[in-house]
Design an enzyme around this catalytic site. Structure first.
Site, PDB file in Angstrom:
ATOM      1  N   GLU A 123      -8.951  -8.308  -0.069  1.00  0.00           N
ATOM      2  CA  GLU A 123      -8.978  -7.908   1.343  1.00  0.00           C
ATOM      3  C   GLU A 123     -10.393  -7.593   1.792  1.00  0.00           C
ATOM      4  O   GLU A 123     -10.800  -7.935   2.896  1.00  0.00           O
ATOM      5  CB  GLU A 123      -8.077  -6.695   1.571  1.00  0.00           C
ATOM      6  CG  GLU A 123      -7.771  -6.392   3.037  1.00  0.00           C
ATOM      7  CD  GLU A 123      -8.815  -5.471   3.705  1.00  0.00           C
ATOM      8  OE1 GLU A 123      -8.800  -5.367   4.956  1.00  0.00           O
ATOM      9  OE2 GLU A 123      -9.615  -4.863   2.965  1.00  0.00           O
ATOM     10  N   GLU A 124     -11.159  -6.965   0.916  1.00  0.00           N
ATOM     11  CA  GLU A 124     -12.452  -6.431   1.313  1.00  0.00           C
ATOM     12  C   GLU A 124     -13.510  -7.505   1.591  1.00  0.00           C
ATOM     13  O   GLU A 124     -14.515  -7.215   2.241  1.00  0.00           O
ATOM     14  CB  GLU A 124     -12.973  -5.448   0.248  1.00  0.00           C
ATOM     15  CG  GLU A 124     -12.162  -4.160   0.130  1.00  0.00           C
ATOM     16  CD  GLU A 124     -12.254  -3.273   1.356  1.00  0.00           C
ATOM     17  OE1 GLU A 124     -12.923  -3.650   2.325  1.00  0.00           O
ATOM     18  OE2 GLU A 124     -11.637  -2.191   1.349  1.00  0.00           O
ATOM     19  N   GLU A 179      -3.072   1.129   5.004  1.00  0.00           N
ATOM     20  CA  GLU A 179      -4.509   1.236   5.287  1.00  0.00           C
ATOM     21  C   GLU A 179      -4.829   2.625   5.828  1.00  0.00           C
ATOM     22  O   GLU A 179      -3.986   3.274   6.457  1.00  0.00           O
ATOM     23  CB  GLU A 179      -4.929   0.182   6.314  1.00  0.00           C
ATOM     24  CG  GLU A 179      -5.071  -1.216   5.757  1.00  0.00           C
ATOM     25  CD  GLU A 179      -6.405  -1.444   5.055  1.00  0.00           C
ATOM     26  OE1 GLU A 179      -7.098  -0.457   4.753  1.00  0.00           O
ATOM     27  OE2 GLU A 179      -6.726  -2.622   4.791  1.00  0.00           O
ATOM     28  N   ASP A 221      -8.183  -4.033  -4.158  1.00  0.00           N
ATOM     29  CA  ASP A 221      -9.632  -4.161  -4.304  1.00  0.00           C
ATOM     30  C   ASP A 221     -10.365  -3.105  -3.487  1.00  0.00           C
ATOM     31  O   ASP A 221      -9.825  -2.560  -2.514  1.00  0.00           O
ATOM     32  CB  ASP A 221     -10.106  -5.564  -3.917  1.00  0.00           C
ATOM     33  CG  ASP A 221      -9.775  -5.945  -2.481  1.00  0.00           C
ATOM     34  OD1 ASP A 221      -8.727  -5.493  -1.960  1.00  0.00           O
ATOM     35  OD2 ASP A 221     -10.546  -6.700  -1.864  1.00  0.00           O
TER      36      ASP A 221
END
Length: 418
Positions: free
Chosen positions: A152-153, A178, A87
C-alpha cells in the site's frame, strides 16, 4: 437471542492484554516498503489466526508480497470486508528515534514503533476481532472476511487493486482500519493528478551563462511558478458533496492548529522532485519536474492536467505534462450509507462522544473498493501527528476502542442466526 454484542464487549475488555501484545509483536517485524517483503509477518499472522481455528488463503501479488484472506460466517445477502495493509514506510534515520522503531515498546499508555498508527494498530484490532469471533463461535448470518494486503505504501500495485481486479474477493461493504481521528471516520478522499513535464535547453559553458546557452532548469522554474495557479481552478461541486465538504472544513478549522480547510475544495500543487543538469559548470540541457496535485469534488483530473498544459504554454514552456502514478477523481461513500451509519453510531456508543464522518485531503485504497461498487470507509487507532514521522506510536485506549467499534459494526451489519 443471545446478546452477542454485550458478550463481545466484555471479552474485549477481558482480553485487552492479548490485543496490546499482538500490536507490539506486529511492530517488531521490519517489513518496510520498499522493499516490501511481507513473508515473515504474513506467516506470523497466519499462525495467530490458526490458533483460533481460522484458515487463510494466500494470494501472492509477487514473490515477496503476500495478500491474505480469511473468512468467517455464512454466505448470505451481506459480506463485510475488514481490510488493512501490513507494510510500513521506511523508518529513516534510526538515530532520530527516541525509542527503536521496531521494538514495539509498550510505555506510558502507548505502543511505539514504525507503523503503530499506519497501520499495524488497526491491523491488530482487525486480527484480534476476527480471532475473538471464531473463539466465541459467533453464528454470523452473513460473511466476514479479513483482507490483509502487503502493498500500500508505495502505491499498492500488488495489494488491494490487484486483489479486486482479479476477482479474488468481493463484498457488500468494507471497513479499512487506516488511521483516522478517534471520533471521525474518513468517508471520502480527494482525487489525484500526478504529472511530470520535461524541459529541453541548450548546453554551454557555465562561465558564460546567461549570455550563452539556454538553461532548462531556469525555464522549468518558470513553469513551476506558472503551475501555482492551478490552485485558482474553480470546481463545480454538486450540492450533496458540498454538504460533506462544509462539515469537513468545519472539522478542520476546529481541530487543526493551522487553518487548512481551503485544501478540501481547491487543487493542491506540490512540486515533488526536480532533476536536471549534468554538472555544475554546464548550462543544463534538460530538466524533469514531477508534480503531485490533489483534485477536489467538482473537477475531473483530466481538467487539471489540461489546465497544467495551458499554464505551461502561457509561460512559454514548449512541453507536455504527462500523467503518471496516481490519477483519478474524488470519491466518497455517503454518510447515509448503512456501513457508514453503523460505524459512526458505534464510535459514539463506545466513546460516549459525538461522532461523524469527514473527507480526507489525501488518497487511499478506499478508492479501489468504490471503483468496484463496494461502499467503504476508514477508521483506525492513531496518533495522527506521528504518522510517517519519527517516534510513531498508537494510544492503547484508542486501540481498544477501535476493536470494539469493529466488532459491534460487524455484528450489527451481518446479524446472527441465534
Amino acid at each position: 437471542m443471545k446478546d452477542w454484542k454485550e458478550l463481545v464487549l466484555e471479552e474485549i475488555d477481558k482480553n485487552q492484554e492479548e490485543l496490546i501484545q499482538l500490536c507490539s509483536k506486529l511492530l517488531q517485524f521490519t517489513n518496510e516498503n520498499p522493499p516490501g517483503d511481507s513473508r515473515p509477518i504474513s506467516q506470523f499472522i497466519m499462525n495467530y489466526l490458526k490458533e483460533s481455528g481460522i484458515s487463510t488463503t494466500v494470494h501472492p501479488g509477487n514473490e515477496t508480497m503476500l495478500n491474505l484472506v480469511s473468512t468467517l460466517g455464512n454466505p448470505g445477502d451481506k459480506h463485510l470486508l475488514y481490510c488493512g495493509h501490513t507494510d510500513v514506510v521506511p523508518a529513516g534515520d534510526l538515530s532520530r528515534w527516541e525509542i527503536p522503531p521496531f521494538s514495539g515498546l509498550i510505555k506510558d499508555g502507548y505502543i511505539n514503533g514504525r507503523g503503530a498508527s499506519d497501520m499495524k494498530g488497526g491491523v491488530a484490532g482487525l486480527l484480534f476481532t476476527v480471532a475473538l469471533f471464531a473463539r466465541l463461535g459467533i453464528p454470523l448470518a452473513g460473511q466476514l472476511s479479513l483482507l490483509l494486503v502487503a502493498d500500500e505504501e508505495t502505491g499498492g500495485e500488488f495489494g488491494v487493486p490487484w486483489v479486486l481486479d482479479q476477482g479474488l474477493i468481493t463484498g457488500t461493504a468494507a471497513l479499512i482500519a487506516e488511521p483516522s481521528s478517534r471520533l471521525n471516520p474518513t468517508i471520502g478522499q480527494k482525487g489525484s493528478c500526478w504529472f511530470e513535464f520535461t524541459v529541453k535547453g541548450v548546453p554551454g559553458h557555465g562561465s558564460l551563462s546567461p549570455l550563452n546557452g539556454d538553461s532548462a532548469i531556469v525555464k522549468a522554474c518558470k513553469g513551476i511558478q506558472a503551475l501555482q495557479k492551478l490552485w485558482e481552478l474553480k470546481p463545480n461541486i454538486p450540492e450533496e458533496e458540498q454538504r460533506i465538504i462544509d462539515i469537513t472544513q468545519k472539522y478542520i478549522r476546529e481541530r487543526e492548529p493551522k487553518d487548512l480547510s481551503d485544501i478540501i475544495d481547491h487543487v493542491s500543487v506540490n512540486i515533488g522532485t526536480i532533476q536536471g543538469g549534468t554538472k555544475v559548470n554546464m548550462v543544463a540541457d534538460g530538466c524533469t519536474v514531477q508534480v503531485d496535485s490533489r483534485v477536489p469534488f467538482g473537477l475531473d483530473y483530466t481538467e487539471v492536467l489540461a489546465e497544467a498544459n495551458r499554464l505551461l504554454r502561457e509561460a512559454g514552456i514548449e512541453t507536455e505534462a504527462k500523467p503518471f502514478g496516481f490519477y483519478g477523481n474524488a470519491n466518497w461513500t455517503s454518510d447515509k450509507d448503512e456501513i457508514v451509519d453503523l460505524v459512526v453510531k458505534n464510535i459514539a456508543k463506545v466513546t460516549q462522544e459525538d461522532a461523524y464522518g469527514v473527507l480526507q485531503w489525501a488518497s487511499s485504497d478506499a478508492r479501489y473498493f468504490r471503483m468496484h461498487g463496494i461502499p467503504v470507509l476508514q477508521y483506525g487507532p492513531a496518533e495522527l501527528s506521528g504518522i510517517h514521522s519519527f517516534n510513531e506510536r498508537v494510544p492503547i485506549q484508542n486501540l481498544i476502542e477501535s476493536a470494539k467499534v469493529y466488532a459491534l459494526t460487524a455484528l450489527e451489519y451481518l446479524g446472527t442466526t441465534k
